[in-house]
Design an enzyme around this catalytic site. Structure first.
Site, mmCIF file in Angstrom:
data_model
loop_
_atom_site.group_PDB
_atom_site.id
_atom_site.type_symbol
_atom_site.label_atom_id
_atom_site.label_comp_id
_atom_site.label_asym_id
_atom_site.label_seq_id
_atom_site.Cartn_x
_atom_site.Cartn_y
_atom_site.Cartn_z
ATOM 1 C CD GLU A 1 31.480 -22.960 8.970
ATOM 2 O OE1 GLU A 1 32.187 -23.246 7.990
ATOM 3 O OE2 GLU A 1 30.406 -22.344 8.887
ATOM 4 N N GLY B 1 20.909 -8.456 -0.255
ATOM 5 C CA GLY B 1 21.813 -8.639 -1.397
ATOM 6 C C GLY B 1 21.170 -9.601 -2.372
ATOM 7 C CG HIS C 1 29.864 -23.491 5.012
ATOM 8 N ND1 HIS C 1 30.679 -22.583 5.620
ATOM 9 C CD2 HIS C 1 29.338 -22.839 3.928
ATOM 10 C CE1 HIS C 1 30.651 -21.429 4.960
ATOM 11 N NE2 HIS C 1 29.838 -21.568 3.923
ATOM 12 C CB ALA D 1 24.891 -15.334 6.250
ATOM 13 N NE ARG D 2 31.718 -16.636 5.378
ATOM 14 C CZ ARG D 2 31.319 -17.199 4.233
ATOM 15 N NH1 ARG D 2 30.187 -17.883 4.168
ATOM 16 N NH2 ARG D 2 32.062 -17.093 3.147
#
Ligand code: DGY
Length: 331
Positions: free
Chosen positions: A253, A155, A271, A223-224
């Protein structure tokens, strides 16, 4: 009467004043994320919700406000919003792509450099009084020049990270494009993740994936967290199946397990990928533009499209790339 908007976290004042000029704003001003019950209670009577990625926006929240027209998520990721529930209720969902691409790409390179050259680890050595002086073989890291950067997710962010690779003499390759994911895992010196969290990508980095990597490989995730099976990553690091990891995101998290916290060859960051003043202001501003457009009966600026939601990448309607057959979703 001005439309009512629930805002779950304070935003920069310049953006806030634009919102307040045309809306009645109910601001949750607590230091932490708005509690779920508070969100469900305060959504009543609102036409718009400006949500953070820490807010779970499910059908229950949406049903609390029958006049809700838009959920504007202040993040590019939107796995916190129940997209099918919004769609079936005719509620527009928007995210904040593009404006954070540069910040996250810069930050990814910060992590790559820091883990390859053991910068945070060195800082810790000095702070605990462990430095006995220069030595030829002290705290040797890995040079990036001539190495392969394996990117999973093509992306905007993945591409922006790749664009900076030549500056460090690295060759960047994309999974499912330049080579299969399996080949990328086996041949890359640094592996960096840039996919959104979807049913398809959840735990895509599992024991099998880590076992395929070079023992000298460094793993980077901005990312995640749940794209990675964290227990599998802990195992790979403990067994020295990979050389190190730099993590900006975590499976649960803000919880970060003791195993990761105790390992020197792991760099942990809370993050912060998009956390610059410029980018957070731009994210809030884009969310507000989306709200003002929808409340004025105009099309949203960056809607989460049906196709994007299926893929999980939030690509706005105006900017959907051709895509690569079989490629993982992008972020
Ligand atoms: C996002 O926008 O999804 C990022 O994770 C925020 O830092």
């Amino acid at each position: 009467m001005k439309p009512a908007v629930l805002l779950t976290h304070r935003i920069p004042s310049v953006v806030m004043s634009r919102l307040e000029a045309s809306c009645e704003v109910d601001l949750y001003d607590g230091p932490d994320a708005i509690p779920a019950e508070e969100l469900t209670r305060r959504i009543a009577g609102k036409q718009a919700l400006i949500a953070m990625l820490t807010d779970r926006v499910g059908a229950d929240v949406m049903d609390g406000a029958p006049g809700l027209k838009i959920v504007a998520n202040v993040a590019v990721g939107y796995e916190n919003v129940d997209i099918p529930a919004a769609r079936s209720r005719g509620i527009v969902v928007t995210n904040t792509p593009d404006v954070l691409t540069g910040a996250i790409a810069e930050f990814t390179w910060g992590l790559i450099l820091a883990i390859a050259r053991r910068i945070a680890e060195g800082d810790r050595v000095i702070r605990r009084g462990g430095w006995k002086g220069w030595a030829l073989d002290f705290m040797l890291g890995m040079e990036l020049q001539g190495k392969q950067l394996g990117l999973v997710g093509r992306g905007r962010i993945g591409q922006a990270v790749a664009a900076k690779a030549p500056a460090f003499g690295m060759s960047a390759v994309f999974a499912n494009d330049d080579m299969s994911l399996d080949e990328l895992l086996v041949t890359s010196d640094v592996i960096s993740v840039h996919v959104p969290l979807t049913a398809e990508t959840r735990h895509m980095f599992d024991r099998r994936a880590f076992a395929r990597m070079k023992r000298s490989a460094l793993f980077v995730n901005t990312a995640r967290g749940a794209v990675v099976d964290e227990a599998a990553l802990e195992w790979a690091l403990r067994e020295r199946l990979i050389a190190g990891a730099a993590l900006d995101v975590f499976e649960h998290e803000p919880h970060v397990g003791e195993a990761l916290r105790s390992m020197e060859h792991v760099l942990l960051v809370p993050h912060l990928g998009s956390a610059t003043r410029e980018t957070r202001t731009a994210m809030a501003s884009l969310a507000v533009r989306n709200v003002l457009a929808v409340l004025a009966g105009e099309p949203p600026v960056t809607p989460v499209t049906k196709r994007g939601a299926e893929r999980g990448d939030g690509v706005p309607a105006s900017d959907e790339p051709g895509g690569v057959q079989g490629a993982p979703p992008t972020k």
